[in-house]
Structure formats: C-alpha cells, structure tokens
Design a protein around this motif. Structure first.
Motif, PDB file in Angstrom:
ATOM      1  N   HIS A 123       4.971 -16.529  -1.705  1.00  0.00           N
ATOM      2  CA  HIS A 123       5.116 -15.805  -0.447  1.00  0.00           C
ATOM      3  C   HIS A 123       5.818 -14.460  -0.688  1.00  0.00           C
ATOM      4  N   LEU A 124       6.900 -14.492  -1.452  1.00  0.00           N
ATOM      5  CA  LEU A 124       7.642 -13.258  -1.732  1.00  0.00           C
ATOM      6  C   LEU A 124       6.814 -12.281  -2.566  1.00  0.00           C
ATOM      7  N   MET A 125       6.076 -12.794  -3.546  1.00  0.00           N
ATOM      8  CA  MET A 125       5.242 -11.913  -4.371  1.00  0.00           C
ATOM      9  C   MET A 125       4.175 -11.232  -3.523  1.00  0.00           C
ATOM     10  N   ARG A 126       3.604 -11.966  -2.601  1.00  0.00           N
ATOM     11  CA  ARG A 126       2.608 -11.363  -1.704  1.00  0.00           C
ATOM     12  C   ARG A 126       3.219 -10.241  -0.877  1.00  0.00           C
ATOM     13  N   ARG A 127       4.461 -10.411  -0.483  1.00  0.00           N
ATOM     14  CA  ARG A 127       5.136  -9.352   0.281  1.00  0.00           C
ATOM     15  C   ARG A 127       5.367  -8.116  -0.597  1.00  0.00           C
ATOM     16  N   LEU A 128       5.731  -8.329  -1.862  1.00  0.00           N
ATOM     17  CA  LEU A 128       5.915  -7.191  -2.777  1.00  0.00           C
ATOM     18  C   LEU A 128       4.587  -6.456  -2.981  1.00  0.00           C
ATOM     19  N   VAL A 129       3.507  -7.212  -3.127  1.00  0.00           N
ATOM     20  CA  VAL A 129       2.187  -6.594  -3.292  1.00  0.00           C
ATOM     21  C   VAL A 129       1.843  -5.783  -2.049  1.00  0.00           C
ATOM     22  N   ARG A 130       2.092  -6.346  -0.897  1.00  0.00           N
ATOM     23  CA  ARG A 130       1.798  -5.645   0.363  1.00  0.00           C
ATOM     24  C   ARG A 130       2.592  -4.345   0.459  1.00  0.00           C
ATOM     25  N   TRP A 131       3.866  -4.384   0.096  1.00  0.00           N
ATOM     26  CA  TRP A 131       4.701  -3.177   0.127  1.00  0.00           C
ATOM     27  C   TRP A 131       4.154  -2.139  -0.855  1.00  0.00           C
ATOM     28  N   ALA A 132       3.837  -2.569  -2.083  1.00  0.00           N
ATOM     29  CA  ALA A 132       3.352  -1.643  -3.110  1.00  0.00           C
ATOM     30  C   ALA A 132       2.023  -1.010  -2.694  1.00  0.00           C
ATOM     31  N   LYS A 133       1.148  -1.797  -2.090  1.00  0.00           N
ATOM     32  CA  LYS A 133      -0.118  -1.233  -1.606  1.00  0.00           C
ATOM     33  C   LYS A 133       0.137  -0.227  -0.489  1.00  0.00           C
ATOM     34  N   GLY A 134       1.078  -0.540   0.378  1.00  0.00           N
ATOM     35  CA  GLY A 134       1.424   0.383   1.453  1.00  0.00           C
ATOM     36  C   GLY A 134       1.975   1.708   0.940  1.00  0.00           C
ATOM     37  N   ARG A 135       2.582   1.668  -0.224  1.00  0.00           N
ATOM     38  CA  ARG A 135       3.086   2.900  -0.864  1.00  0.00           C
ATOM     39  C   ARG A 135       2.012   3.585  -1.689  1.00  0.00           C
ATOM     40  N   ARG A 136       0.806   3.011  -1.692  1.00  0.00           N
ATOM     41  CA  ARG A 136      -0.342   3.535  -2.424  1.00  0.00           C
ATOM     42  C   ARG A 136      -0.083   3.645  -3.937  1.00  0.00           C
ATOM     43  N   LEU A 137       0.631   2.661  -4.457  1.00  0.00           N
ATOM     44  CA  LEU A 137       0.896   2.624  -5.888  1.00  0.00           C
ATOM     45  C   LEU A 137      -0.349   2.127  -6.617  1.00  0.00           C
ATOM     46  N   GLU A 138      -0.426   2.450  -7.899  1.00  0.00           N
ATOM     47  CA  GLU A 138      -1.576   2.040  -8.702  1.00  0.00           C
ATOM     48  C   GLU A 138      -1.391   0.656  -9.310  1.00  0.00           C
ATOM     49  N   LYS A 139      -0.153   0.335  -9.698  1.00  0.00           N
ATOM     50  CA  LYS A 139       0.099  -0.942 -10.373  1.00  0.00           C
ATOM     51  C   LYS A 139       1.429  -1.530  -9.945  1.00  0.00           C
TER      52      LYS A 139
END
Length: 192
Positions: A123-139
């Motif tokens: 659950h927490l990892m999915r939240r980190l992925v969501r945040w990183a995508k929202g920041r338009r990061l590549e990896k």
C-alpha cells in the motif's frame, strides 16, 4: 455531510488484516519522538534492511531530520495509530527523495514486524509510485539487501525490475514511471 468526513490529501484510514486500524498520512515534525520510540522496538534485522547497515539508535537529530522532509524534493508517509501526531506510535515509514538530476527518486520503506505481512508495504509503495508519477519523474528506485526477499518480491510484483547495484550485497530495484507500451504499475483505483 460527506465533506466533513473527508480526510486531507494523502491521508487515509485503513484496517489491517488483524483488525487494527492505522492512519496513513504525511510525516510531521511532531512525529520525531514517536519515531524514536518506535525505533527502539525494531529488531536489528529490520533496521539493517532499512538503513542498509547497523544503526544503534535514532538520535534526536536524525529523527528531527526524518520528520521534516524538504517538500520540494522529498515525500514521506507514516502508518500510525489514529491519534494526534506526537501521541501516535508510528509503525511504518515510506519515503521518496528526488535525486540531484531531478528526474529520479530513491525510495525507502520500513514496516515494523508488529504489522508486517498485512499488505501495508504494498500500500505504501503504491502511494510512493503515485507521488513520483505526479511529479512526472522518470524512475523510482531503491537499493535492497539481496537477502531481503519480501521487499524484492514486493517490488517485482509492482513492476520494478532488478539491476546491479553499485554497492556489494545490494540489488537495485527500478521502476520506469513513463512506461513503454504494454507495461504499467498495477495501482488500485482511488476513492472520490
């Protein structure tokens, strides 16, 4: 009426498989002392898996730094008892930190053995992925001890791939956030 029951952004209350309720929310400066108290309850292997080496104590300075992420470059969530910050015991921490290149973020997750194995890390990892995508990061990437099979399996199940780490004994788990056709991270739908 529904508006009164709404939680602030990045806050959600979930029930773990053992029936315990936890509040997932951004870390706050008031969490520094509970972080130190929770650190004392961790087993040496849990500490080594998160910090990648033995750490005897979480000093007040370290706890203060961890509880005050730089909002421009860092994101940190805690899973805590549903009590006010400063009073709630923190059972898990997940953080991502944008690298100097501004295109990637490194992740780290620590879930206490008291609540491990209940889906909280996923659950927490999915939240980190969501945040990183929202920041338009590549990896999004993290170095994981090669014998930390639960974390390696979790990351792999979410679409991360293994790469060689520049550090012996570690495996770098990497998720491309701007996937090529046919690949994506399995994320759960968000409630309105």
């Amino acid at each position: 009426m529904a508006a009164r029951n709404r939680l602030p952004p990045w806050h959600e209350q979930i029930r773990l498989s053992n029936g315990r309720e936890v509040l997932i929310r951004p870390i706050r400066p008031a969490d520094a002392d509970p972080l130190r108290q929770g650190f004392a309850l961790l087993e040496p292997d849990e500490i080594r898996q998160r910090f990648l080496h033995a750490v005897r104590e979480l000093t007040p300075e370290m706890a203060d730094k961890l509880s005050r992420p730089d909002a421009k470059r860092e994101f940190a969530l805690v899973a805590a008892e549903p009590l006010p910050p400063g009073e709630a015991l923190v059972g898990a921490v997940a953080r991502a930190s944008i690298n100097d290149n501004g295109r990637e973020a490194e992740f780290a997750i620590l879930v206490s053995h008291y609540i491990a194995g209940m889906g909280l890390g996923r659950h927490l990892m999915r939240r980190l992925v969501r945040w990183a995508k929202g920041r338009r990061l590549e990896k999004l990437w993290g170095d994981v001890l090669e014998h930390n099979q639960p974390m390696l399996a979790l990351a792999q199940s979410l679409g991360f791939r293994r790469e060689a780490s520049p550090h012996p004994g570690l495996v770098r788990m990497v998720l491309d956030l701007q996937p090529t056709r046919g690949t994506h991270v399995h994320d759960e739908p968000q409630a309105a």
